[in-house]
Design an enzyme around this catalytic site. Structure first.
Site, PDB file in Angstrom:
ATOM      1  N   LYS A  52      36.619   0.942  49.273  1.00  6.33           N
ATOM      2  CA  LYS A  52      36.125   0.165  50.587  1.00  6.33           C
ATOM      3  C   LYS A  52      37.247  -0.411  51.650  1.00  6.33           C
ATOM      4  CE  LYS A  52      31.356   0.858  49.660  1.00  6.33           C
ATOM      5  NZ  LYS A  52      30.059  -0.249  49.454  1.00  6.33           N
ATOM      6  N   GLN A  96      26.991  -5.652  48.164  1.00  6.39           N
ATOM      7  CA  GLN A  96      27.576  -4.420  47.524  1.00  6.39           C
ATOM      8  C   GLN A  96      26.240  -4.722  46.240  1.00  6.39           C
ATOM      9  OE1 GLN A  96      29.350  -2.320  47.521  1.00  6.39           O
ATOM     10  NE2 GLN A  96      28.394  -1.215  45.393  1.00  6.39           N
ATOM     11  N   ASP A 119      25.440  -1.183  56.097  1.00  7.54           N
ATOM     12  CA  ASP A 119      24.615  -0.201  55.553  1.00  7.54           C
ATOM     13  C   ASP A 119      23.643   0.173  56.298  1.00  7.54           C
ATOM     14  OD1 ASP A 119      26.416  -0.212  52.950  1.00  7.54           O
ATOM     15  OD2 ASP A 119      25.547  -2.402  52.805  1.00  7.54           O
TER      16      ASP A 119
END
Ligand code: GUN
Length: 278
Positions: A52, A96, A119
């Site tokens: 990312k 994460q 997200d």
């Protein structure tokens, strides 16, 4: 033989669109910033976070990674999230997953400001998607819609069977396919007669987390098959939830693993960072 749906090609196109938008924004003096939080030492998570970071660098998104030790407390993590929520220079926050067992994932997800929830995991984002309001959409299902649309695969009126009911893939996928006017069935590990239901799909989306579980006996001739699975075989190579070599000859189109859904998921994260709430 099925058309292979090249996720890398779709991802590259989305990434280039992001890059050109970042260039346009920079002319107005605007920089997009993504905060990425990684807690602990999970090797797979470290690789994802690094990918990312590299993609952000390529596009011109400023990314700031917070690598926190395994023993970080929930309160410490919440304090960081609150600080990033308040920071006007931070556009997106990504924690994460998975988190260490002593931290409650739902509490953390709910602490993220929905306006920075790139997200799309916050209940407000999920709820907005369900009732058609603007909100961030979870990257994997949003990416699957892009794979279908950019390969001119008709969705409206089709029967879409989703195998898997996770909060990150199955459930938002169902909402997105409904929005695209598909008829949607969500199946899962406890579904009776899974084979017959899967075989009735025009578009079969598989996210069950069982390596190469879906063979051609689950697939209607001419169906479009999207494989969300990422599993590592004993010989360390990657495979999906679909037995590719067996299914490809009967499907009309199929995503490979690797090189299918995976690259598009990261591209959609970049899209969410750059274009914001849509
Ligand atoms: N872990 C596995 N996939 C994801 C993802 O899409 N987002 C986050 N935050 N963590 C993950």
């Amino acid at each position: 033989m099925a058309e292979i749906l090249d996720g890398k090609k779709v991802a590259d196109a989305i990434v280039e669109e992001c890059k050109s938008e970042v260039g346009r924004l920079s002319l107005c003096g605007i920089t997009k910033t993504l905060a990425v939080i990684l807690v602990g030492n999970d090797p797979a998570s470290a690789i994802y976070v690094n990918n990312k970071k590299k993609k952000c660098e390529y596009i011109g998104i400023y990314s700031k990674t917070y690598e926190l030790p395994e023993h970080t407390t929930q309160e410490e993590l919440l304090a960081l999230i609150h600080r990033l929520n308040e920071d006007l220079h931070v556009d997106g926050i990504l924690v994460q997953l998975p988190l260490p067992a002593h931290i409650d994932e739902n509490t953390i997800i709910m602490a993220i400001d929905p306006a920075k929830d790139v997200d799309g995991f916050h209940p407000a984002s999920v709820g907005a998607l369900s009732i058609g309001l603007p909100g961030y959409v979870s990257c994997t299902p949003a990416g699957i819609i892009q794979i279908l649309k950019r390969n001119q695969i008709e969705i409206a009126g089709k029967h879409c069977v989703i195998i898997g009911r996770s909060n990150i893939v199955g459930k938002p996928m169902a909402m997105l396919m409904l929005k695209e006017n598909a008829t949607v069935t969500v199946a899962h590990s406890r579904t009776s007669n899974l084979k017959a239901i899967a075989k009735s799909a025009d578009i079969l989306i598989v996210a069950i987390g069982k390596p190469e579980f879906i063979n051609r006996s689950y697939v209607k001739e001419g169906a479009v098959v999207i494989d969300v699975g990422v599993n590592r075989k004993a010989d360390k190579t990657l495979c999906g939830d679909v037995l590719f070599a067996d299914v490809a000859p009967v499907a009309s189109a199929i995503t490979p693993v690797p090189g299918g859904v995976g690259p598009v998921t990261i591209a959609m994260l970049m899209h969410n960072c750059v274009f914001g709430l849509e």
